[in-house]
Design an enzyme around this catalytic site. Structure first.
Site, PDB file in Angstrom:
ATOM      1  CE  LYS A   1     -20.396  54.254 -61.150  1.00 42.46           C
ATOM      2  NZ  LYS A   1     -20.550  54.656 -62.576  1.00 42.46           N
TER       3      LYS A   1
ATOM      4  CD  GLU B   1     -23.252  52.772 -62.989  1.00 40.12           C
ATOM      5  OE1 GLU B   1     -23.277  54.017 -62.999  1.00 40.12           O
ATOM      6  OE2 GLU B   1     -22.250  52.108 -63.268  1.00 40.12           O
TER       7      GLU B   1
ATOM      8  CG  ASP C   1     -16.832  56.060 -63.115  1.00 42.26           C
ATOM      9  OD1 ASP C   1     -15.825  56.180 -63.834  1.00 42.26           O
ATOM     10  OD2 ASP C   1     -17.889  56.680 -63.316  1.00 42.26           O
TER      11      ASP C   1
ATOM     12  CE  LYS D   1     -22.737  58.057 -67.755  1.00 48.32           C
ATOM     13  NZ  LYS D   1     -21.562  58.927 -67.547  1.00 48.32           N
TER      14      LYS D   1
ATOM     15  CE  LYS E   1     -19.374  58.466 -60.356  1.00 46.45           C
ATOM     16  NZ  LYS E   1     -19.202  58.482 -61.816  1.00 46.45           N
TER      17      LYS E   1
ATOM     18  CD  GLU F   1     -18.170  53.784 -65.459  1.00 43.59           C
ATOM     19  OE1 GLU F   1     -18.721  54.726 -66.066  1.00 43.59           O
ATOM     20  OE2 GLU F   1     -18.712  53.187 -64.503  1.00 43.59           O
TER      21      GLU F   1
ATOM     22  CG  ASP G   1     -19.097  56.728 -68.948  1.00 43.75           C
ATOM     23  OD1 ASP G   1     -19.807  57.006 -69.931  1.00 43.75           O
ATOM     24  OD2 ASP G   1     -19.312  57.196 -67.813  1.00 43.75           O
TER      25      ASP G   1
ATOM     26  CG  HIS H   1     -23.705  61.332 -56.682  1.00 46.31           C
ATOM     27  ND1 HIS H   1     -23.766  60.037 -56.200  1.00 46.31           N
ATOM     28  CD2 HIS H   1     -23.283  61.231 -57.972  1.00 46.31           C
ATOM     29  CE1 HIS H   1     -23.395  59.199 -57.161  1.00 46.31           C
ATOM     30  NE2 HIS H   1     -23.089  59.902 -58.242  1.00 46.31           N
TER      31      HIS H   1
END
Length: 373
Positions: free
Chosen positions: A167, A327, A198, A273, A169, A224, A249, A22
């Site tokens: 989404k 998410e 993001d 979060k 990155k 984001e 965020d 990831h």
């Protein structure tokens, strides 16, 4: 002694392999470290919380190692001997001993909620006002593979009816290359699924002004945190000129941050979060500030395991202000299962776990298997 009295607090570091690497803007991971926090009452109830950060200390300065040291050395002495239903007072007293360290505090906050709810025989969402829905939408994070592989992964998820929005990155590659990569994916999925990005606060103002319009043009539906978290004026400027919503965020880790974003009109959506916000109690305040300002909220993730994810599901299902989906896919990235009965993902949503506390039961054999020596 009252059965709600906290008898002990124990922390354990786990390392869980992922199904695939990831990637974030500055790092990637093939396993996720988790800090499991267990609070035991004199009544024999055990409540669990989870300390986890997205990919290590690059995001907020904490790691599972720092969380363990803070909780064992400074937080545990504050709470052992107290009652689990004293969450407000306990968290206030922790604030007097430990500044910031919100990810560590979140783990303790969730464990307290789980233990208290289990002691009462009710689900955690009851302590949060009660659930008004029984599931929440889940966006899937796509990997960093070539464009055709990414599109194939998204189409497979759509065919399986697991996810309907995705989404990507950004921020690790050259901005021009990164933008063309994402634009190609967005165009390939246009009309089939929602695509958002993001950038993890990695672009400067000029880069964002140059490339974000291209992303919007390609069909990206939400952007984001394109620029550094403290630069709210820049975020506000981008929000004014872009035809798609901006989500904050890194800019929002506290109720005051949410107030400043609202005051400056710097974002359309806030990524909440429960980990970065310091737990369920503080997250409720942040959502309340956002609601008062007319700002939407999104149930974001730090790539939590099943305990942290279950806590965030309870929160999202009890909070009307979480109104732009979530998410909460963390456990789907894990190659190994930590629960006796997994969380239920289907039709683009994750179901609210049923039963007392968080409604999930850890497989203690799996916990032992992945405990760091």
């Amino acid at each position: 002694m009252n059965e709600l009295t906290i008898e002990s607090l124990q922390t354990t570091i786990l390392d869980i392999p992922l199904v695939r690497p990831h990637k974030f803007a500055t790092t990637s991971m093939d396993r996720q470290p988790l800090l499991l926090v267990a609070i035991r009452t004199t009544g024999g109830v055990v409540g669990y919380g989870e300390g986890v950060v997205p990919g290590g200390p690059w995001w907020g300065g904490e790691s599972v190692e720092t969380m363990k040291a803070i909780i064992d050395g400074y937080i545990a002495p504050v709470i052992v001997g107290r009652r689990v239903d004293e969450i407000t007072g306990i968290m206030l007293d922790i604030e007097r001993v430990v500044a910031r360290a919100d990810f560590a505090k979140a783990a303790v906050d969730v464990a307290l909620h789980d233990a208290w709810a289990r002691s009462l025989g009710v689900p955690v969402h009851t302590l949060l006002g009660g659930a008004f829905r029984d599931s929440v939408e889940v966006t899937w994070a796509l990997g960093a593979a070539p464009v055709d592989e990414i599109v194939a992964e998204a189409e497979q998820k759509l065919a399986q009816r697991l996810h309907f929005s995705f989404k990507l990155k950004m921020g690790a590659l050259d901005p021009a290359e990164d933008t063309e990569r994402v634009a190609a994916i967005a165009q390939a999925l246009r009309g089939k699924a929602g695509v958002r990005v993001d950038i993890n606060a990695r672009w400067d103002r000029l880069t964002a002004l140059r490339y974000l319009p291209r992303l919007a043009e390609a069909g990206v539906e939400l952007i984001e945190q394109p620029t550094p978290g403290e630069q709210l004026e820049v975020l506000a400027e981008l929000r004014q000129i872009l035809p798609v919503p901006i989500m904050a965020d890194e800019s929002v880790c506290s109720p005051y941050d949410a107030f400043e974003v609202a005051r400056r009109r710097a974002a359309d959506v806030i990524a909440v979060k429960t980990t970065k916000c310091g737990g369920l109690a503080r997250s409720r305040v942040i959502v309340a500030v956002a609601q008062a300002a007319g700002i939407a909220c999104h149930g974001a993730t730090s790539i939590e395991g099943p305990i942290g994810t279950a806590a965030s599901i309870h929160f999202a299902c009890a909070q009307p202000g979480i109104n732009v989906g979530s998410e909460l896919f963390g456990p789907l990235l894990f190659a190994e299962q930590l629960l006796i009965e997994p969380l239920r993902y289907a039709d683009g949503r994750v179901a609210l776990p049923q039963g007392p506390g968080l409604g999930v039961e850890l497989d203690l054999d799996a916990v032992r298997m992945f405990t760091r020596n």
